[in-house]
Design an enzyme around this catalytic site. Structure first.
Site, PDB file in Angstrom:
ATOM      1  N   CYS A   1      51.405 -10.141 -41.160  1.00 15.97           N
ATOM      2  CA  CYS A   1      50.154  -9.390 -41.003  1.00 15.97           C
ATOM      3  C   CYS A   1      50.434  -7.961 -40.552  1.00 15.97           C
ATOM      4  CB  CYS A   1      49.221 -10.096 -40.026  1.00 15.97           C
ATOM      5  SG  CYS A   1      49.923 -10.362 -38.382  1.00 15.97           S
TER       6      CYS A   1
ATOM      7  N   HIS B   1      47.843 -10.601 -33.791  1.00 15.98           N
ATOM      8  CA  HIS B   1      47.463 -10.542 -35.190  1.00 15.98           C
ATOM      9  C   HIS B   1      47.023  -9.119 -35.518  1.00 15.98           C
ATOM     10  CE1 HIS B   1      46.179 -11.901 -39.083  1.00 15.98           C
ATOM     11  NE2 HIS B   1      44.927 -11.528 -38.880  1.00 15.98           N
TER      12      HIS B   1
END
Length: 918
Positions: free
Chosen positions: A268, A843
């Site tokens: 990510c 994230h």
């Protein structure tokens, strides 16, 4: 009068090749001979690499020599038009015969001599000139009589070959151009070449600027040309894709740029950086319009042979084709891992670190400077800033000139001042992004458990506000305000896995305590006044253990397991005995340990204390014993046992308890090491008691049946929350401008990174100040949320308020400003890389403004959704992308002229009805 017949020379003058019209009168025969054989442009001149020479049949040339040597223009030896028929295999394809030998079958003439002969004598009708290039071979130059014959085919039609001849000095780009012409590829379509070997495997011809010789192309080799698909992919990159799948992708119509990136496993961070960069309009247009193809730098030793730039270009073309909802960046990730080993594998990384690598890699792969010259860095030496800055920027551009420099590079002014001699050094340095610090609070919130000496009180959870760079003593002072207990009567310990991981000294730094550590602060007895009847207490670390079925009957250690919370207990030093210690501990445990009733009395258990009625004073070292190595880890030694804080027992001791019959003992006591395991090398046991060689740790050992009967586990684990636990240290939001101000504040260099003063001739901790001199078209601002020190690592979740539009840098740029162009200092936000979570996990996502529609979107790996502007600002914002307003205006004008849809500003409602977001 009869007509005069023209001479052979006159006939030759009218028989010139249509392609080479006569330019001059035919000279005399002797003059012809000198020009062809002896002149500086004649056949005797040396060969030069890359120039053209022509083949002339030996038979015709010998006839010409006889003719010119005879000196008679009307001679019957006139050779006529140049005729090379004997050199060709046929008169259809005009292919040269194999094995022709210079001097026997042909002679070589330079271009000038060849054109002279054609002008004078003409070329046989229909025959092509036999032009050949001079190539450089090891140690010699040679005319390439037999060029390289390549078989050109299309990737989509391998059964229709086309043979073409190329000189070894021709560029691969000519091969590509020839293939495009042969297969009627439109100028708008992008193509690339592959070499196919005899085994059927293919290798990319990446650098089209090299020659056929350097590319090691040989006669008969198959060169495959492939054309990029409409969806931005290459046919060769989809060996397993079915035709129906390709048609489905090509038929898909979505908003260009609204395309997710598949998470390949903790990638990510890479996806976030790519989405931000993909939404920088001028950079994306540079790749979409194929301007990068002419600027690929394959010979830069600092670059990556153009591979990173080409891999990124493939991603951009796919994402902006409008034919994909999501793409898999596997090839790009592989390329990144190949050139930057830190990104190999599938570990989580920092999006800003990848962004830094990618910008540098793209710059070097697209650097227009093919050979970097040496540039000496010069100090200002009192010269005006304007002059020094211009010189620094020109020097930078002499070595670095690319679309990355055009788009992202700016200029700092760096001022260093020596603290000793006052010498001032001013330099101007380029930058690619700003890493700005966040205002850091000098306070820290810590959660601790307070354990009172009063056994009736449960442990209390406290939330304390302490100085971030404070000491352990500051923690005790803060707790004293809540409890009323003097800091002198507190000991601080880190408890881990039912044991003391460390017992802290008062002068130790709080930075050694991490937020995840379980910190217990114990109340201990105070120090008595020094006098005739004074006494000292010793603080004993107490562990709780339960006996379990042993796996090894030769070692009792394996049959004991730690449980519960350990204790620090004050015990009178002059009354240390096992019996006294037992009753003191029974009293301290009385909240959750039930005393035996009279029915449980058992005089027979007196044997438990037999020969253990005296616990010798700690500090005595048994002969031949060694110091417990576990103490270095626990670290309490001098603090607990040296007597520097010898406490006095204020709790009721055995002498104050009512005399009654001895009851059954609930547990037994043993000395252990700091890990809670029995260590017989640290003590001797005899009829006089126990002699300690180091800090004594005492274990309370329970039999399972006794623990089950008398020990209340629920009560033992209970605790209460102090009112302060509800307190939260509020973090006031900061403005982005404050971060930039902090970035330009004067700072003192660290000891580990001093500056060498040329005047003092020593390394000095100089003061340093950075100022912004020139800002780029697109400004990247990295918020330094991750803080790393020697003892701690933390993420700052401070809310930074940043404007979506009209971020004004005029107050920060010190270069004299152009008052008539205020847009040169105003920026609009176009993308944000977000980080959610902490240091160990997290994230990354992206907010980005589409350059065509002006709509903001949220990119979360393969998922893309439209968002409004009020959703963009958050505590997760990590890297900000700002575009200068004059650049945005220029791009909108260009888009309008090309009749492409464009929004007036990012944030306007989307104009595409077929925008797809999954």
């Amino acid at each position: 009068m009869a007509a005069v017949a023209p001479s052979p020379a006159d006939k030759a003058a009218t028989a010139v090749d249509d392609r080479e019209p006569q330019r001059e009168a035919v000279p005399g025969l002797e003059s012809q001979r000198r020009q062809i054989e002896n002149d500086e442009n004649g056949r005797g001149r040396p060969l030069q690499v890359g120039e053209s020479w022509f083949l002339v049949g030996q038979h015709w040339y010998k006839q010409w020599e006889v003719y010119v040597q005879g000196g008679d223009k009307d001679s019957s030896t006139f050779p006529g038009c140049i005729n090379n028929a004997e050199l060709f295999e046929d008169q259809v394809n005009w292919r040269l015969k194999k094995g022709l030998v210079e001097g026997e079958d042909y002679v070589l003439l330079p271009a000038a001599a060849w054109h002279y002969l054609v002008n004078w004598y003409g070329l046989e009708h229909g025959q092509p000139p036999i032009e050949r290039k001079v190539v450089e071979l090891p140690s010699i130059h040679k005319v390439e009589v037999y060029p390289v014959e390549l078989v050109l085919v299309q990737h989509s039609d391998m059964d229709t070959p086309h043979t073409a001849q190329f000189s070894q000095t021709d560029s691969v780009d000519l091969v590509l151009h020839t293939a495009r012409e042969q297969f009627l590829v439109s100028p708008q379509e992008e193509t690339r070449l592959w070499i196919k070997d005899a085994e059927g495997s293919c290798e990319r011809l990446c650098n089209t600027h090299v020659t056929v010789l350097d590319a090691a192309l040989k006669t008969g080799q198959v060169v495959v040309m492939e054309t990029r698909n409409k969806d931005g992919t290459w046919p060769s990159a989809q060996p397993h894709a079915t035709s129906s799948t390709l048609e489905e992708e090509e038929d898909l119509q979505s908003q260009p740029g609204i395309c997710g990136l598949t998470n390949l496993g903790n990638t990510c961070f890479m996806n976030s950086a790519l989405q931000c960069l993909s939404n920088v309009p001028q950079l994306t247009e540079y790749f979409l319009k194929n301007r990068y193809l002419e600027e690929l730098n394959f010979c830069n030793p600092l670059g990556m042979k153009g591979e990173i730039a080409q891999a990124y270009a493939d991603l951009v073309k796919q994402a902006w084709s409008g034919h994909h909802r999501s793409i898999v960046p596997q090839v790009f990730k592989t390329k990144v891992g190949h050139f930057a080993s830190q990104f190999l594998g599938y570990q989580q990384h920092d999006s800003q670190e990848l962004l830094s690598f990618l910008l540098d890699g793209l710059h070097e792969d697209l650097n227009r400077i093919k050979k970097k010259e040496y540039v000496e860095l010069c100090d200002a030496a009192g010269r005006p800033d304007q002059e020094v800055a211009q010189e620094a920027w020109q020097n930078h551009k002499r070595r670095n000139d690319s679309v990355i420099v055009d788009t992202f590079h700016g200029l700092f002014k760096s001022t260093l001042v020596c603290p000793d001699c006052g010498n001032v050094s001013v330099t101007f340095d380029p930058f690619c992004y700003l890493s700005v610090p966040l205002p850091v609070s000098h306070k820290r919130v810590m959660e601790v458990f307070f354990v009172s000496m009063d056994p009736r009180r449960k442990p209390e959870q406290h939330r304390l506000v302490v100085p971030k760079k404070g000491k352990i003593s500051d923690l005790c002072v803060a707790l004293a305000k809540h409890t009323g207990i003097s800091p002198e009567r507190m000991m601080v310990a880190d408890v881990f896995s039912h044991r003391f991981y460390k017992i802290f000294q008062l002068e130790e730094s709080l930075s050694s305590i991490l937020d995840r550590d379980d910190i217990f602060i114990y109340e201990v007895s105070g120090r008595a006044a020094i006098g005739e009847n004074s006494r000292e207490d010793v603080v004993l670390p107490i562990y709780l253990r339960e006996r379990t079925p042993s796996r090894d009957y030769n070692s009792s250690y394996y049959g004991l397991m730690l449980f519960g919370h350990p204790l620090l207990v004050s015990v009178p030093r002059d009354r240390l005995s096992w019996d006294s210690l037992y009753h003191i501990l029974l009293y301290r445990l009385s909240r959750y340990v039930t005393r035996p009733s009279s029915d449980d009395e058992d005089d027979g258990d007196e044997k438990d204390l037999e020969d253990k009625d005296s616990l010798p004073k700690p500090g005595r070292v048994t002969e031949g014993s060694s110091r417990d190595p576990g103490l270095e880890q626990a670290g309490p030694s001098s603090r607990v046992m040296s007597g520097s804080r010898a406490p006095v027992d204020n709790s009721p001791g055995p002498s104050h308890w009512p005399q009654r019959a001895r009851r059954k003992h609930l547990f037994t006591l043993h000395t252990v090491n700091s890990n809670g395991t029995s260590d017989r090398s640290t003590f001797n046991e005899d009829t006089h008691g126990v002699s300690f060689s180091s800090q004594p740790y005492i274990a309370i050992d329970w039999e399972p049946e006794m623990k089950k009967r008398y020990y209340d586990e629920v009560e033992a684990e209970g605790y209460v929350k102090h009112d302060c636990v509800g307190y939260v240290l509020k973090k006031a939001p900061v403005r982005l401008q404050e971060c930039i101000e902090l970035f330009t504040t004067v700072e003192t260099l660290e000891k580990e990174n001093p500056w060498y003063c040329p005047t003092c001739k020593h390394h000095q901790r100089a003061t340093k100040k950075l100022d912004l001199w020139m800002l780029p078209e697109t400004l990247i601002i990295h918020l330094k949320r991750f803080s790393y020190t020697k003892f701690s690592r933390e993420k700052l979740d401070t809310l930074v308020e940043f404007p979506i539009r009209d971020l004004d840098f005029s107050e920060f740029v010190i270069k004299p400003q152009n008052d008539s162009a205020p847009e040169l200092y105003k920026y609009d936000l176009i993308a944000v890389s977000n980080h959610y979570g902490g240091l160990r996990d997290g994230h990354y996502t992206t907010f980005a403004c589409n350059k065509d529609s002006g709509q903001w979107h949220y990119f979360d790996d393969s998922s893309v959704s439209p968002v409004s502007e009020n959703q963009i600002e958050s505590k997760a914002a990590y890297v900000l992308f700002y575009q200068r307003q004059d650049v945005a205006r220029r791009l909108r004008t260009q888009a309008s002229s090309s009749k492409r849809p464009a929004s007036s500003a990012c944030g306007a409602p989307p104009k595409s009805e077929f925008m797809d977001a999954n």
